[in-house]
Design a protein around this motif. Structure first.
Motif, PDB file in Angstrom:
ATOM      1  N   SER A  24       0.846  -1.195  -0.052  1.00 10.95           N
ATOM      2  CA  SER A  24      -0.014  -0.067  -0.004  1.00 10.95           C
ATOM      3  C   SER A  24       0.866   1.301  -0.019  1.00 10.95           C
ATOM      4  CB  SER A  24      -0.946  -0.086   1.304  1.00 10.95           C
ATOM      5  OG  SER A  24      -0.406   0.350   2.381  1.00 10.95           O
ATOM      6  N   THR A  25       2.074   1.355  -0.437  1.00  7.66           N
ATOM      7  CA  THR A  25       2.956   2.451  -0.520  1.00  7.66           C
ATOM      8  C   THR A  25       2.804   3.274  -1.851  1.00  7.66           C
ATOM      9  OG1 THR A  25       4.751   1.000  -1.410  1.00  7.66           O
ATOM     10  CG2 THR A  25       4.670   1.784   1.138  1.00  7.66           C
ATOM     11  N   GLY A  26       2.133   2.499  -2.690  1.00  9.49           N
ATOM     12  CA  GLY A  26       1.636   3.248  -4.193  1.00  9.49           C
ATOM     13  C   GLY A  26       2.723   2.653  -5.214  1.00  9.49           C
ATOM     14  N   LYS A  27       3.207   1.616  -4.948  1.00  7.10           N
ATOM     15  CA  LYS A  27       4.204   0.918  -6.120  1.00  7.10           C
ATOM     16  C   LYS A  27       3.377   0.742  -7.601  1.00  7.10           C
ATOM     17  CE  LYS A  27       5.543  -2.802  -3.917  1.00  7.10           C
ATOM     18  NZ  LYS A  27       4.514  -2.528  -2.724  1.00  7.10           N
ATOM     19  N   SER A  28       2.558   0.094  -7.361  1.00  8.81           N
ATOM     20  CA  SER A  28       1.912  -0.054  -8.714  1.00  8.81           C
ATOM     21  C   SER A  28       1.267   1.205  -9.341  1.00  8.81           C
ATOM     22  CB  SER A  28       0.703  -1.042  -8.452  1.00  8.81           C
ATOM     23  OG  SER A  28       1.020  -2.433  -7.972  1.00  8.81           O
ATOM     24  N   CYS A  29       0.778   2.106  -8.515  1.00 10.46           N
ATOM     25  CA  CYS A  29       0.302   3.225  -9.058  1.00 10.46           C
ATOM     26  C   CYS A  29       1.398   4.171  -9.659  1.00 10.46           C
ATOM     27  CB  CYS A  29      -0.356   3.765  -7.858  1.00 10.46           C
ATOM     28  SG  CYS A  29      -1.971   3.661  -7.331  1.00 10.46           S
ATOM     29  N   ILE A  30       2.570   4.114  -9.080  1.00  8.00           N
ATOM     30  CA  ILE A  30       3.681   4.779  -9.489  1.00  8.00           C
ATOM     31  C   ILE A  30       4.042   4.081 -11.144  1.00  8.00           C
ATOM     32  CG2 ILE A  30       6.191   5.219  -9.606  1.00  8.00           C
ATOM     33  CD1 ILE A  30       5.680   5.340  -6.395  1.00  8.00           C
ATOM     34  N   VAL A  31       4.030   2.843 -11.213  1.00 10.34           N
ATOM     35  CA  VAL A  31       4.273   2.247 -12.462  1.00 10.34           C
ATOM     36  C   VAL A  31       3.229   2.696 -13.354  1.00 10.34           C
ATOM     37  CG1 VAL A  31       4.428   0.027 -13.365  1.00 10.34           C
ATOM     38  CG2 VAL A  31       5.600   0.288 -11.273  1.00 10.34           C
ATOM     39  N   SER A  32       1.906   2.432 -12.862  1.00 14.29           N
ATOM     40  CA  SER A  32       0.821   2.859 -13.941  1.00 14.29           C
ATOM     41  C   SER A  32       0.967   4.328 -14.346  1.00 14.29           C
ATOM     42  CB  SER A  32      -0.455   2.540 -13.213  1.00 14.29           C
ATOM     43  OG  SER A  32      -1.642   2.907 -14.009  1.00 14.29           O
ATOM     44  N   ARG A  33       1.452   5.123 -13.256  1.00 16.26           N
ATOM     45  CA  ARG A  33       1.319   6.805 -13.717  1.00 16.26           C
ATOM     46  C   ARG A  33       2.635   6.776 -14.760  1.00 16.26           C
ATOM     47  NH1 ARG A  33      -1.806  10.861 -14.278  1.00 16.26           N
ATOM     48  NH2 ARG A  33      -2.491  10.641 -11.919  1.00 16.26           N
ATOM     49  N   CYS A  35       3.928   4.558 -16.775  1.00 16.58           N
ATOM     50  CA  CYS A  35       3.687   3.571 -18.257  1.00 16.58           C
ATOM     51  C   CYS A  35       2.383   3.961 -18.916  1.00 16.58           C
ATOM     52  CB  CYS A  35       3.505   2.171 -17.990  1.00 16.58           C
ATOM     53  SG  CYS A  35       5.206   1.428 -17.420  1.00 16.58           S
ATOM     54  N   HIS A  36       1.300   4.578 -18.135  1.00 17.93           N
ATOM     55  CA  HIS A  36       0.260   4.707 -18.831  1.00 17.93           C
ATOM     56  C   HIS A  36      -0.462   6.238 -18.491  1.00 17.93           C
ATOM     57  CE1 HIS A  36       0.323   0.588 -19.393  1.00 17.93           C
ATOM     58  NE2 HIS A  36       0.280   0.235 -18.420  1.00 17.93           N
ATOM     59  N   ASP A  37       0.324   6.875 -17.503  1.00 18.65           N
ATOM     60  CA  ASP A  37      -0.241   7.904 -17.262  1.00 18.65           C
ATOM     61  C   ASP A  37      -1.751   8.057 -16.778  1.00 18.65           C
ATOM     62  OD1 ASP A  37      -0.158  10.596 -16.631  1.00 18.65           O
ATOM     63  OD2 ASP A  37      -0.567  11.468 -18.770  1.00 18.65           O
ATOM     64  N   ASP A  38      -1.892   6.920 -15.997  1.00 16.79           N
ATOM     65  CA  ASP A  38      -2.987   6.552 -15.474  1.00 16.79           C
ATOM     66  C   ASP A  38      -2.935   6.587 -13.710  1.00 16.79           C
ATOM     67  OD1 ASP A  38      -5.821   5.766 -15.208  1.00 16.79           O
ATOM     68  OD2 ASP A  38      -5.346   3.873 -15.493  1.00 16.79           O
ATOM     69  N   PHE A  39      -4.126   6.697 -13.126  1.00 15.45           N
ATOM     70  CA  PHE A  39      -4.187   6.627 -11.719  1.00 15.45           C
ATOM     71  C   PHE A  39      -5.495   5.974 -11.356  1.00 15.45           C
ATOM     72  CE2 PHE A  39      -5.034   8.376  -7.482  1.00 15.45           C
ATOM     73  CZ  PHE A  39      -4.227   7.654  -6.690  1.00 15.45           C
ATOM     74  N   THR A  40      -5.561   5.236 -10.417  1.00 15.67           N
ATOM     75  CA  THR A  40      -6.805   4.589  -9.693  1.00 15.67           C
ATOM     76  C   THR A  40      -6.813   4.661  -8.272  1.00 15.67           C
ATOM     77  OG1 THR A  40      -8.445   2.943  -9.635  1.00 15.67           O
ATOM     78  CG2 THR A  40      -6.091   2.311  -9.817  1.00 15.67           C
ATOM     79  N   ARG A  41      -7.875   5.197  -7.585  1.00 15.49           N
ATOM     80  CA  ARG A  41      -7.858   5.228  -6.266  1.00 15.49           C
ATOM     81  C   ARG A  41      -8.106   3.934  -5.511  1.00 15.49           C
ATOM     82  NH1 ARG A  41      -9.277  10.388  -4.467  1.00 15.49           N
ATOM     83  NH2 ARG A  41      -9.627  12.047  -6.040  1.00 15.49           N
ATOM     84  N   GLN A  42      -8.752   2.846  -6.299  1.00 12.66           N
ATOM     85  CA  GLN A  42      -8.895   1.653  -5.862  1.00 12.66           C
ATOM     86  C   GLN A  42      -7.619   1.138  -5.353  1.00 12.66           C
ATOM     87  OE1 GLN A  42     -11.398  -0.869  -8.059  1.00 12.66           O
ATOM     88  NE2 GLN A  42     -11.635  -2.380  -6.569  1.00 12.66           N
ATOM     89  N   TYR A  43      -7.560   0.374  -3.978  1.00 13.74           N
ATOM     90  CA  TYR A  43      -6.148  -0.513  -3.841  1.00 13.74           C
ATOM     91  C   TYR A  43      -6.545  -1.774  -4.287  1.00 13.74           C
ATOM     92  CZ  TYR A  43      -2.808  -2.707  -0.923  1.00 13.74           C
ATOM     93  OH  TYR A  43      -1.738  -3.518  -0.697  1.00 13.74           O
TER      94      TYR A  43
END
Length: 223
Positions: A24-33, A35-43
């Motif tokens: 829950s530190t946001g690793k996947s969100c950083i990668v998604s941002r 690679c895809h310039d995308d972000f989701t609030r859902q964990y």
């Protein structure tokens, strides 16, 4: 007259970058941002490891980046995940002091798992848009980076995109032994989006204003 493509356009450097840190530190969100310039609030917790591919250009060189996004509970397979990695990104959450305390443990496990050349290390302190909830002093990150010789140390926000592209491009350049000019870096400085902050006071004002407007309408109809 036929045009022969430049050989430089066909050459592609390849990097393996592994993202590591507590859940829950946001690793996947950083990668998604990135690679895809995308972000989701859902964990959605990562199971084991997920793979992403990112192609980018830096100083006229084409780069293929194989990103290994690991689970925060995957320490048992760390040796396999980090094998032959060019870089390791350590991620912690500035609002979670425990996630920062665990960084040194992750670092030591990686060092112990390597048998050849050590990878380049980066430290991404995520959720800098939540500065008002910070529990890890910025000085601690600076001291850690100096003590463990972290090549790239950046505050980032996957939510607003602040410094994400900037930090990744710095790391890629470091892996390739390239020095980026100020112009190169400015190209990747993303404009952060304003975080949506709703307060009870603002909600109350909005509700009160709507009620007043409705009341005025009723009075006009009565008259």
């Amino acid at each position: 007259m036929s045009i022969v493509p430049s050989e430089n356009l066909l050459i592609e450097d390849e990097l393996k970058i592994v993202v590591i840190g507590e859940p829950s530190t946001g690793k996947s969100c950083i990668v998604s941002r990135y690679c895809h310039d995308d972000f989701t609030r859902q964990y959605i917790p990562t199971c084991g490891v997920e793979f992403c591919l990112k192609r980018t250009q830096i100083r006229g060189r084409n780069v293929r980046i194989n990103i290994w996004d690991t689970s925060g509970t995957s320490s048992g397979l760390l040796t396999k995940y980090t094998y032959n990695a060019d870089a390791i990104i350590l991620v912690y959450d500035i609002t979670n002091s425990a996630s920062f305390s665990a960084i040194s443990s992750w670092y030591n496990k990686i060092i112990g798992a390597q048998h050849e050349n050590l990878p380049t290390f980066a430290l991404f302190s995520n959720k800098c848009d939540l500065e008002h909830k910070r529990t890890v002093a910025e000085e601690k990150q600076i001291i850690f980076s100096k003590e463990f010789r972290i090549a790239i140390s950046q505050l980032v926000s996957a939510r607003t995109s602040e410094n994400v592209m900037f930090a990744w491009q710095q790391l890629v350049a470091e892996c390739l032994g390239l020095k980026l000019s100020k112009f190169d870096l400015e190209q990747h400085l993303a404009r952060p989006m304003k975080a949506e902050i709703e307060t009870t006071a603002n909600q109350y004002k909005t509700t009160l204003s709507n009620q007043q407007q409705n009341l005025s309408s009723i009075i006009c109809v009565i008259q």
